[in-house]
Design a protein around this motif. Sequence first.
Motif, PDB file in Angstrom:
ATOM      1  N   SER A  96       0.843  -1.203   0.000  1.00  0.00           N
ATOM      2  CA  SER A  96       0.000   0.000   0.000  1.00  0.00           C
ATOM      3  C   SER A  96       0.870   1.241   0.000  1.00  0.00           C
ATOM      4  O   SER A  96       2.032   1.204   0.424  1.00  0.00           O
ATOM      5  N   LYS A  97       0.268   2.323  -0.472  1.00  0.00           N
ATOM      6  CA  LYS A  97       0.939   3.622  -0.466  1.00  0.00           C
ATOM      7  C   LYS A  97       0.056   4.629   0.249  1.00  0.00           C
ATOM      8  O   LYS A  97      -1.174   4.508   0.233  1.00  0.00           O
ATOM      9  N   ARG A  98       0.693   5.607   0.859  1.00  0.00           N
ATOM     10  CA  ARG A  98      -0.009   6.651   1.594  1.00  0.00           C
ATOM     11  C   ARG A  98       0.787   7.935   1.464  1.00  0.00           C
ATOM     12  O   ARG A  98       2.010   7.923   1.584  1.00  0.00           O
ATOM     13  N   GLN A  99       0.114   9.025   1.229  1.00  0.00           N
ATOM     14  CA  GLN A  99       0.771  10.319   1.082  1.00  0.00           C
ATOM     15  C   GLN A  99       0.372  11.215   2.254  1.00  0.00           C
ATOM     16  O   GLN A  99      -0.817  11.339   2.565  1.00  0.00           O
ATOM     17  N   VAL A 100       1.364  11.826   2.915  1.00  0.00           N
ATOM     18  CA  VAL A 100       1.147  12.649   4.101  1.00  0.00           C
ATOM     19  C   VAL A 100       1.720  14.038   3.847  1.00  0.00           C
ATOM     20  O   VAL A 100       2.866  14.166   3.418  1.00  0.00           O
ATOM     21  N   LEU A 101       0.926  15.064   4.125  1.00  0.00           N
ATOM     22  CA  LEU A 101       1.365  16.453   3.982  1.00  0.00           C
ATOM     23  C   LEU A 101       1.953  16.927   5.298  1.00  0.00           C
ATOM     24  O   LEU A 101       1.320  16.808   6.344  1.00  0.00           O
ATOM     25  N   LEU A 102       3.162  17.469   5.249  1.00  0.00           N
ATOM     26  CA  LEU A 102       3.767  18.134   6.399  1.00  0.00           C
ATOM     27  C   LEU A 102       3.900  19.614   6.054  1.00  0.00           C
ATOM     28  O   LEU A 102       4.587  19.968   5.090  1.00  0.00           O
ATOM     29  N   ASN A 103       3.240  20.460   6.834  1.00  0.00           N
ATOM     30  CA  ASN A 103       3.246  21.895   6.533  1.00  0.00           C
ATOM     31  C   ASN A 103       3.162  22.759   7.789  1.00  0.00           C
ATOM     32  O   ASN A 103       2.819  23.927   7.708  1.00  0.00           O
ATOM     33  N   ARG A 104       3.465  22.168   8.943  1.00  0.00           N
ATOM     34  CA  ARG A 104       3.431  22.889  10.212  1.00  0.00           C
ATOM     35  C   ARG A 104       4.646  22.501  11.044  1.00  0.00           C
ATOM     36  O   ARG A 104       4.999  21.320  11.104  1.00  0.00           O
ATOM     37  N   ALA A 105       5.237  23.478  11.714  1.00  0.00           N
ATOM     38  CA  ALA A 105       6.412  23.208  12.541  1.00  0.00           C
ATOM     39  C   ALA A 105       6.063  22.463  13.821  1.00  0.00           C
ATOM     40  O   ALA A 105       6.954  21.982  14.518  1.00  0.00           O
ATOM     41  N   ASP A 106       4.775  22.325  14.136  1.00  0.00           N
ATOM     42  CA  ASP A 106       4.362  21.593  15.331  1.00  0.00           C
ATOM     43  C   ASP A 106       3.693  20.257  14.993  1.00  0.00           C
ATOM     44  O   ASP A 106       2.894  19.736  15.747  1.00  0.00           O
ATOM     45  N   LEU A 107       4.081  19.686  13.848  1.00  0.00           N
ATOM     46  CA  LEU A 107       3.563  18.395  13.407  1.00  0.00           C
ATOM     47  C   LEU A 107       4.717  17.575  12.850  1.00  0.00           C
ATOM     48  O   LEU A 107       5.454  18.038  11.984  1.00  0.00           O
ATOM     49  N   GLY A 108       4.892  16.369  13.376  1.00  0.00           N
ATOM     50  CA  GLY A 108       5.964  15.501  12.902  1.00  0.00           C
ATOM     51  C   GLY A 108       5.413  14.200  12.366  1.00  0.00           C
ATOM     52  O   GLY A 108       4.278  13.815  12.654  1.00  0.00           O
ATOM     53  N   LEU A 109       6.224  13.515  11.591  1.00  0.00           N
ATOM     54  CA  LEU A 109       5.853  12.209  11.043  1.00  0.00           C
ATOM     55  C   LEU A 109       6.897  11.192  11.468  1.00  0.00           C
ATOM     56  O   LEU A 109       8.074  11.325  11.136  1.00  0.00           O
ATOM     57  N   TYR A 110       6.456  10.190  12.221  1.00  0.00           N
ATOM     58  CA  TYR A 110       7.320   9.079  12.606  1.00  0.00           C
ATOM     59  C   TYR A 110       7.298   8.037  11.487  1.00  0.00           C
ATOM     60  O   TYR A 110       6.227   7.609  11.052  1.00  0.00           O
ATOM     61  N   ILE A 111       8.494   7.640  11.025  1.00  0.00           N
ATOM     62  CA  ILE A 111       8.619   6.609   9.988  1.00  0.00           C
ATOM     63  C   ILE A 111       9.447   5.465  10.562  1.00  0.00           C
ATOM     64  O   ILE A 111      10.641   5.629  10.830  1.00  0.00           O
ATOM     65  N   PRO A 112       8.824   4.303  10.777  1.00  0.00           N
ATOM     66  CA  PRO A 112       9.590   3.168  11.311  1.00  0.00           C
ATOM     67  C   PRO A 112      10.533   2.597  10.258  1.00  0.00           C
ATOM     68  O   PRO A 112      10.370   2.832   9.055  1.00  0.00           O
ATOM     69  N   ALA A 113      11.523   1.840  10.731  1.00  0.00           N
ATOM     70  CA  ALA A 113      12.406   1.119   9.813  1.00  0.00           C
ATOM     71  C   ALA A 113      11.570   0.187   8.958  1.00  0.00           C
ATOM     72  O   ALA A 113      10.518  -0.304   9.386  1.00  0.00           O
ATOM     73  N   GLY A 114      11.996  -0.035   7.729  1.00  0.00           N
ATOM     74  CA  GLY A 114      11.312  -0.977   6.846  1.00  0.00           C
ATOM     75  C   GLY A 114      10.231  -0.375   5.980  1.00  0.00           C
ATOM     76  O   GLY A 114       9.560  -1.093   5.257  1.00  0.00           O
ATOM     77  N   ILE A 115      10.060   0.946   6.037  1.00  0.00           N
ATOM     78  CA  ILE A 115       9.082   1.629   5.185  1.00  0.00           C
ATOM     79  C   ILE A 115       9.831   2.456   4.142  1.00  0.00           C
ATOM     80  O   ILE A 115      10.739   3.212   4.476  1.00  0.00           O
ATOM     81  N   TRP A 116       9.446   2.310   2.891  1.00  0.00           N
ATOM     82  CA  TRP A 116      10.018   3.112   1.802  1.00  0.00           C
ATOM     83  C   TRP A 116       9.401   4.505   1.891  1.00  0.00           C
ATOM     84  O   TRP A 116       8.169   4.636   1.976  1.00  0.00           O
ATOM     85  N   ALA A 117      10.223   5.547   1.887  1.00  0.00           N
ATOM     86  CA  ALA A 117       9.711   6.912   2.005  1.00  0.00           C
ATOM     87  C   ALA A 117      10.387   7.832   0.995  1.00  0.00           C
ATOM     88  O   ALA A 117      11.590   7.754   0.780  1.00  0.00           O
ATOM     89  N   SER A 118       9.571   8.690   0.405  1.00  0.00           N
ATOM     90  CA  SER A 118      10.044   9.712  -0.519  1.00  0.00           C
ATOM     91  C   SER A 118       9.449  11.044  -0.092  1.00  0.00           C
ATOM     92  O   SER A 118       8.240  11.138   0.126  1.00  0.00           O
ATOM     93  N   GLU A 119      10.286  12.055   0.038  1.00  0.00           N
ATOM     94  CA  GLU A 119       9.799  13.406   0.315  1.00  0.00           C
ATOM     95  C   GLU A 119       9.608  14.084  -1.039  1.00  0.00           C
ATOM     96  O   GLU A 119      10.550  14.150  -1.829  1.00  0.00           O
ATOM     97  N   ILE A 120       8.390  14.563  -1.287  1.00  0.00           N
ATOM     98  CA  ILE A 120       8.047  15.059  -2.621  1.00  0.00           C
ATOM     99  C   ILE A 120       7.370  16.423  -2.540  1.00  0.00           C
ATOM    100  O   ILE A 120       6.896  16.832  -1.476  1.00  0.00           O
ATOM    101  N   ASN A 121       7.305  17.086  -3.670  1.00  0.00           N
ATOM    102  CA  ASN A 121       6.561  18.343  -3.824  1.00  0.00           C
ATOM    103  C   ASN A 121       6.953  19.410  -2.807  1.00  0.00           C
ATOM    104  O   ASN A 121       6.103  20.037  -2.183  1.00  0.00           O
ATOM    105  N   PHE A 122       8.258  19.628  -2.644  1.00  0.00           N
ATOM    106  CA  PHE A 122       8.725  20.664  -1.727  1.00  0.00           C
ATOM    107  C   PHE A 122       8.261  22.034  -2.195  1.00  0.00           C
ATOM    108  O   PHE A 122       8.321  22.345  -3.385  1.00  0.00           O
TER     109      PHE A 122
END
Length: 145
Positions: free
Chosen positions: A81-107
């Motif tokens: 499965s794939k999931r897209q998460v928007l990060l746009n606030r300095a008071d919001l973080g995203l935890y990514i566990p080991a074993g997950i493929w991650a790409s930071e996109i659309n800066f």
Amino acid sequence: MSQKKTIWDANLVYLPKIGDRKGHITPVTNFKEVPFQVKRVFYLYDIPGGESRGAHAHYECQQFLVAVSGAFEVLLDDGNSKRQVLLNRADLGLYIPAGIWASEINFSGGAVCLVLASQNFNAEDYIRDYSDYLNFIKRDDTSIR
């Protein structure tokens, strides 16, 4: 990594925001807001608008990403499965566990991505080829590379 992770093991975490009209501070604490001991901190910046970074997974390293300025999206992939998460606030973080493929996109222009990592840099911990990643997650016991 003792068990296979899914994209739903990656969690958004609301961080403390302390302040007033003069500004804010956001404290981040090991094993509280960040679910591991931070051993390395780095940040990505001067990335042209619309560009992408990342596109890899880790065998052992966990990461915690924060858009301390601007915005970007994180495309998470567990091989099923794939999931897209928007990060746009300095008071919001995203935890990514080991074993997950991650790409930071659309800066956005001027975005800064803060990364807190559970491991010191180790080039052998990276899975940079997607076909190697798919082979890795298909194994019965992902604790052995």
